[in-house]
Design a protein around this motif. Structure first.
Motif, PDB file in Angstrom:
ATOM      1  N   THR A   1      36.052  46.018  57.039  1.00 21.08           N
ATOM      2  CA  THR A   1      35.132  44.885  57.116  1.00 21.08           C
ATOM      3  C   THR A   1      33.711  45.313  56.763  1.00 21.08           C
ATOM      4  N   LEU A   2      33.272  46.446  57.312  1.00 22.41           N
ATOM      5  CA  LEU A   2      31.928  46.944  56.997  1.00 22.41           C
ATOM      6  C   LEU A   2      31.787  47.262  55.513  1.00 22.41           C
ATOM      7  N   LEU A   3      32.793  47.884  54.927  1.00 23.66           N
ATOM      8  CA  LEU A   3      32.747  48.217  53.497  1.00 23.66           C
ATOM      9  C   LEU A   3      32.755  46.950  52.644  1.00 23.66           C
TER      10      LEU A   3
ATOM     11  N   TYR B   1      40.239  51.175  61.477  1.00 28.11           N
ATOM     12  CA  TYR B   1      40.466  50.886  60.057  1.00 28.11           C
ATOM     13  C   TYR B   1      39.989  49.477  59.708  1.00 28.11           C
ATOM     14  N   GLN B   2      40.329  48.497  60.530  1.00 29.44           N
ATOM     15  CA  GLN B   2      39.918  47.113  60.266  1.00 29.44           C
ATOM     16  C   GLN B   2      38.403  46.989  60.262  1.00 29.44           C
TER      17      GLN B   2
ATOM     18  N   HIS C   1      29.735  43.068  49.211  1.00 31.06           N
ATOM     19  CA  HIS C   1      29.214  41.717  48.973  1.00 31.06           C
ATOM     20  C   HIS C   1      27.687  41.717  48.929  1.00 31.06           C
ATOM     21  N   GLU C   2      27.052  42.480  49.811  1.00 35.50           N
ATOM     22  CA  GLU C   2      25.592  42.554  49.829  1.00 35.50           C
ATOM     23  C   GLU C   2      25.056  43.217  48.559  1.00 35.50           C
ATOM     24  N   ILE C   3      25.704  44.270  48.104  1.00 37.76           N
ATOM     25  CA  ILE C   3      25.288  44.938  46.860  1.00 37.76           C
ATOM     26  C   ILE C   3      25.417  43.968  45.692  1.00 37.76           C
TER      27      ILE C   3
END
Length: 105
Positions: free
Chosen positions: A87-89, A82-83, A94-96
């Motif tokens: 973090t990936l999401l 889950y963590q 942030h990148e988008i």
């Protein structure tokens, strides 16, 4: 105590069920699945041949201390999963946002 047993030839539907089971601290007995060990690094996922799954589950259910240890492992595996997913999401969002700002000033 609960134990989730899966018999399936493909892991495309299995992975979400495994993550769901881990989220409730439920150990899993399942067939070998390509890529499963790379996704779920936990001893709470017990893999075997289809013909061995029922005896594996019976063996685990007969050992309450082992089952409790697997439940704790399942809980820890889900928290890790889950963590990392969060973090990936978050990083993707942030990148988008960064790219949208670069495009539109």
């Amino acid at each position: 105590m609960t134990l989730n047993v899966h018999m399936q030839a493909s892991n495309h539907l299995e992975i979400p069920r495994i993550v769901g089971s881990l989220s409730t601290a439920t150990p899993i007995v399942t067939e070998h699945s390509h890529g499963l060990r790379e996704i779920v690094v936990s001893d709470s996922v017990c893999e075997g041949r289809a013909k061995d799954l029922i005896p594996m589950a019976q063996h685990l259910l007969a050992d309450p201390q082992r089952l409790i240890a697997l439940q704790n492992s399942a809980r820890q595996a889900f928290e890790w999963y889950y963590q990392n997913a969060c973090t990936l999401l978050q990083d993707a969002c942030h990148e988008i946002k960064r790219r949208a700002t670069d495009l539109h000033g």
